[in-house]
Design a protein around this motif. Structure first.
Motif, short mmCIF file in Angstrom:
data_model
loop_
_atom_site.label_atom_id
_atom_site.label_comp_id
_atom_site.label_asym_id
_atom_site.label_seq_id
_atom_site.Cartn_x
_atom_site.Cartn_y
_atom_site.Cartn_z
N GLU A 141 0.82 -1.20 0.00
CA GLU A 141 0.00 0.00 0.00
C GLU A 141 0.86 1.26 0.00
OE1 GLU A 141 -0.74 0.47 4.83
OE2 GLU A 141 -2.43 0.15 3.47
N THR A 142 0.25 2.33 -0.48
CA THR A 142 0.91 3.63 -0.53
C THR A 142 -0.10 4.70 -0.13
OG1 THR A 142 2.27 2.89 -2.39
CG2 THR A 142 2.17 5.26 -1.99
N ASN A 143 0.30 5.62 0.71
CA ASN A 143 -0.55 6.75 1.04
C ASN A 143 -0.45 7.79 -0.07
OD1 ASN A 143 -1.46 5.75 3.55
ND2 ASN A 143 0.43 6.44 4.54
N ILE A 144 -1.58 8.10 -0.67
CA ILE A 144 -1.63 9.02 -1.81
C ILE A 144 -2.41 10.26 -1.41
CG2 ILE A 144 -2.41 9.30 -4.20
CD1 ILE A 144 -2.18 6.18 -4.37
N TYR A 145 -1.86 11.42 -1.73
CA TYR A 145 -2.48 12.69 -1.35
C TYR A 145 -2.85 13.48 -2.60
CZ TYR A 145 -0.33 11.30 3.04
OH TYR A 145 0.04 10.58 4.16
N PRO A 146 -4.15 13.48 -2.96
CA PRO A 146 -4.59 14.20 -4.16
C PRO A 146 -4.16 15.66 -4.17
CG PRO A 146 -6.34 12.78 -3.37
CD PRO A 146 -5.26 12.74 -2.33
N ARG A 147 -4.10 16.30 -2.99
CA ARG A 147 -3.70 17.70 -2.92
C ARG A 147 -2.31 17.90 -3.52
NH1 ARG A 147 -3.20 20.20 2.98
NH2 ARG A 147 -1.58 18.60 3.04
N GLU A 148 -1.38 16.96 -3.26
CA GLU A 148 -0.03 17.07 -3.80
C GLU A 148 -0.03 16.92 -5.32
OE1 GLU A 148 2.75 17.94 -2.16
OE2 GLU A 148 1.35 18.30 -0.51
N ILE A 149 -0.91 16.05 -5.83
CA ILE A 149 -1.00 15.86 -7.28
C ILE A 149 -1.56 17.13 -7.93
CG2 ILE A 149 -2.04 14.47 -9.12
CD1 ILE A 149 -2.04 12.11 -7.18
N VAL A 150 -2.53 17.75 -7.27
CA VAL A 150 -3.07 19.01 -7.77
C VAL A 150 -1.97 20.08 -7.80
CG1 VAL A 150 -4.65 20.92 -7.24
CG2 VAL A 150 -5.45 18.55 -7.07
N LYS A 151 -1.18 20.17 -6.73
CA LYS A 151 -0.10 21.15 -6.66
C LYS A 151 0.92 20.92 -7.77
CE LYS A 151 1.81 21.96 -2.68
NZ LYS A 151 2.39 21.72 -1.34
N LYS A 152 1.30 19.66 -7.99
CA LYS A 152 2.27 19.34 -9.04
C LYS A 152 1.71 19.66 -10.42
CE LYS A 152 5.83 17.52 -6.78
NZ LYS A 152 7.23 18.00 -6.93
N VAL A 200 -9.37 5.69 -5.15
CA VAL A 200 -8.41 6.80 -5.19
C VAL A 200 -8.33 7.40 -6.59
CG1 VAL A 200 -6.27 5.54 -5.77
CG2 VAL A 200 -6.18 7.53 -4.26
N THR A 201 -8.56 6.59 -7.63
CA THR A 201 -8.57 7.11 -8.99
C THR A 201 -9.72 8.11 -9.17
OG1 THR A 201 -7.65 5.04 -9.84
CG2 THR A 201 -8.71 6.49 -11.44
N THR A 202 -10.89 7.74 -8.70
CA THR A 202 -12.04 8.64 -8.78
C THR A 202 -11.80 9.90 -7.96
OG1 THR A 202 -13.55 6.77 -9.11
CG2 THR A 202 -14.53 8.85 -8.38
N LEU A 203 -11.20 9.75 -6.78
CA LEU A 203 -10.91 10.89 -5.91
C LEU A 203 -9.96 11.87 -6.59
CD1 LEU A 203 -11.43 12.01 -3.04
CD2 LEU A 203 -9.37 10.78 -2.30
N ILE A 204 -8.89 11.35 -7.16
CA ILE A 204 -7.91 12.20 -7.85
C ILE A 204 -8.54 12.85 -9.08
CG2 ILE A 204 -5.73 12.21 -9.13
CD1 ILE A 204 -4.83 9.88 -7.30
N LYS A 205 -9.30 12.06 -9.83
CA LYS A 205 -9.94 12.59 -11.04
C LYS A 205 -10.87 13.75 -10.70
CE LYS A 205 -12.69 11.09 -15.02
NZ LYS A 205 -11.75 11.59 -16.04
N HIS A 216 -10.21 -2.43 -4.80
CA HIS A 216 -11.28 -1.45 -4.56
C HIS A 216 -10.68 -0.10 -4.20
CE1 HIS A 216 -15.20 0.09 -3.46
NE2 HIS A 216 -14.73 0.44 -2.27
N ALA A 217 -9.61 -0.12 -3.40
CA ALA A 217 -8.95 1.13 -3.01
C ALA A 217 -8.34 1.84 -4.22
CB ALA A 217 -7.87 0.84 -1.97
#
Length: 227
Positions: A149-160, A189-194, A184-185
């Motif tokens: 597993e990996t902790n993914i932070y959409p906010r960081e992807i938005v910033k980048k 997370v794909t939908t969340l980032i999208k 399922h996770a």
């Protein structure tokens, strides 16, 4: 019987030239780089021994110098030759993805991602940032996790995405287990980032999971849902 005494059409070099490189088995490809055998064993025999011992081609090429040179017939020179061949492959794929490259081939994109993510023994999440013409702006490995597993932070992807002035993005991560089917996770997370990126008008083109030996493309599977 040494390889030089085999029927010409059965020798790995001649087979490659006459039938193409894809016709060769993993053992035959290895034998071409090993070049020579030892008393009682051809280069092809040694290649087969390596594959039998390590299990597959990936494990052979990932083996350490100390481990591989314990095999009869493999010295430091042959180890170096195999590593040079591996690095040539990496650079060949890497050079096809310079900044400005148009990412219009899913197969080549997956090959590039596999070269950069498949060897990790922990999960790594990465992004390919592109402009509105799908030209590559930046490839970055953003998050590093454990074996599962990996902790993914959409906010960081938005910033980048804002930092690189991206209009499109391809998400990617590896599954060290080798199984490429999304969990399922992964879907959540794909939908969340999208949805997060939609707020700044950045389109998620695909999410590719790098497994071994196969990969999984959300877009190709038809599950990259609209935000």
């Amino acid at each position: 019987m040494p390889i030089t005494d085999w029927p010409r059409e059965d020798r790995p070099h001649e087979k490659l030239l006459n039938q193409g490189e894809q016709s060769l088995t993993d053992a035959e490809l290895l034998a071409i780089f090993l070049k020579t055998g030892i008393r009682g064993k051809t280069a092809l025999d040694i290649a087969r021994d390596l594959l039998a011992h390590y299990g597959n081609l990936k494990q052979v090429l990932s083996a350490s110098s100390h481990s591989l040179t314990q095999t009869l017939g493999i010295g430091k020179t042959k180890y170096a030759t195999l590593q040079a061949a591996l690095e040539l492959g990496r650079r060949y794929v890497g050079e096809s993805f310079q900044v400005g490259t148009v990412l219009n081939s899913s197969q080549k994109t997956q090959q590039f991602l596999a070269q950069h993510l498949r060897e990790h023994t922990n999960e790594v999440f990465a992004c390919l940032f592109m402009d509105n013409h799908f030209r590559l702006l930046r490839f970055e490995k953003l998050f590093f996790g454990t074996v599962n597993e990996t902790n993914i932070y959409p906010r960081e992807i938005v910033k980048k995405s804002l930092m690189h002035n991206a209009a499109n993005i391809i998400l990617a991560h590896n599954h060290p287990s080798g199984h490429s089917e999304p969990s399922h996770a992964d879907k959540e997370v794909t939908t969340l980032i999208k949805n997060a990126l939609a707020l700044i008008d950045v389109n998620v083109v695909d999410h590719i999971i790098v497994g071994n030996p196969t990969n999984f493309s959300f877009r190709e599977a038809g599950i990259l849902l609209a935000g």
